[in-house]
Enzyme design. Structure first.
Site, short mmCIF file in Angstrom:
data_model
loop_
_atom_site.label_atom_id
_atom_site.label_comp_id
_atom_site.label_asym_id
_atom_site.label_seq_id
_atom_site.Cartn_x
_atom_site.Cartn_y
_atom_site.Cartn_z
N SER A 84 58.05 15.88 62.91
CA SER A 84 58.69 16.50 61.74
C SER A 84 58.61 15.58 60.53
O SER A 84 58.42 16.03 59.40
CB SER A 84 60.14 16.88 62.04
OG SER A 84 60.90 15.74 62.42
N GLU A 85 58.76 14.25 60.74
CA GLU A 85 58.57 13.29 59.66
C GLU A 85 57.97 11.99 60.19
O GLU A 85 58.21 11.60 61.34
CB GLU A 85 59.89 12.96 58.94
CG GLU A 85 60.34 13.99 57.93
CD GLU A 85 61.42 14.88 58.47
OE1 GLU A 85 61.77 15.87 57.81
OE2 GLU A 85 61.92 14.61 59.58
N THR A 86 57.22 11.33 59.31
CA THR A 86 56.69 9.99 59.52
C THR A 86 57.01 9.19 58.27
O THR A 86 56.90 9.72 57.15
CB THR A 86 55.17 10.03 59.75
OG1 THR A 86 54.88 10.79 60.93
CG2 THR A 86 54.60 8.63 59.90
#
Length: 280
Positions: free
Chosen positions: A46-48
């Site tokens: 979902s996020e990096t």
């Protein structure tokens, strides 16, 4: 090609593999925007995030946050996960609190025992949801006309629109038609009933991000930060409460909310699952 230290962490859970995963690349100053975007797309999380030298002299570090599709000015579980990775890598804050620089500005973070907590940033958009949009969301979620008890914009940089339903079972039963939600970030919340729900939390939350690599987010700091400001302002939640999130997809996220004076803090546990190197 360059080599960077990378961590994959689990955020908002003290139980391994039951929170929200996050990849963090350390010392990423030399990476281009495209390299960051490409790696974030490849991780399919979902996020990096990418940790950089701060531009603001008050900040301890700077973070850039990418979904599989775009860069975000702020997000909650990337804030706590990035901070944990920075501390573990030897970062030393200048003061008692850790100061993170991101595109929304400076975000204060503090240690609370074995947990970290960030101060909820101000809402960029609040107030009523436009009736045509609310009807579109209702239909996409398969809800009856009177199922939505309340609704509100709670956008603090991630674009969240929040709905409240009457009970936890309704939230867990949702089966969104993501094709009708494209371009939207939808949070759905309902109070838990201790006499009926076998759970130790006050609210159940689900977060839907149509089109993203992870269309249902397991545990969402930015959404819960916005929702907390809404609920607390309207007297719909106590000054301290716990949210359960990720239940419907086999996770066990726990987000801790606490109001202290005019400040709202969003906290949770963080654990490192993978440590290594990436060549970019």
């Amino acid at each position: 090609m360059q080599t960077f230290d990378v961590r994959q962490l689990d955020v908002f859970s003290s139980v391994a593999l039951k929170g929200n995963p996050l990849a963090v690349v350390l010392g990423a100053d030399s990476l281009t925007d495209q390299q960051m975007a490409d790696f974030a797309n490849w991780t399919n999380l979902s996020e990096t995030t990418f940790l950089l030298t701060p531009r603001d002299p008050e900040a301890d570090y700077r973070v850039r946050i990418f979904t599989t599709l775009k860069e975000l000015p702020f997000a909650g579980h990337p804030t706590l996960g990035s901070c944990h990775a920075w501390l573990q890598a030897g970062g030393t804050p200048k003061g008692e609190e850790i100061i993170q620089e991101c595109e929304i500005g400076l975000v204060r973070i503090r240690r609370q025992g074995q947990q970290l907590a960030f101060i909820a940033p101000p809402l960029l958009r609040s107030g009523a949801v436009e009736p045509p949009l609310l009807e579109r969301v209702r239909l996409a979620l398969g809800l009856t006309p009177h199922a939505i008890v309340r609704s509100q914009w709670v956008d603090n940089g991630a674009g969240w629109l929040a709905l409240m339903l009457a009970d936890r079972d309704q939230v867990l039963a949702l089966q969104p038609d993501y094709s009708q939600l494209h371009g939207l970030a939808i949070g759905v919340i309902a109070p838990c009933d201790p006499s009926r729900d076998d759970i130790d939390t006050h609210f159940e939350v689900r977060a839907f991000i149509a089109g993203d690599g992870a269309q249902e987010d397991p545990a969402t700091g930015s959404l819960n930060a916005g929702v907390a400001q809404w609920l607390l302002a309207e007297g719909l939640a106590p000054d301290r409460y716990i949210v359960s999130q990720g239940t419907a997809i086999g996770r066990a996220g726990r987000i801790h909310v606490e109001r202290q004076g005019d400040e709202v803090w969003i906290g949770g546990a963080v654990a490192v699952c993978i440590e290594g190197h990436v060549q970019l």
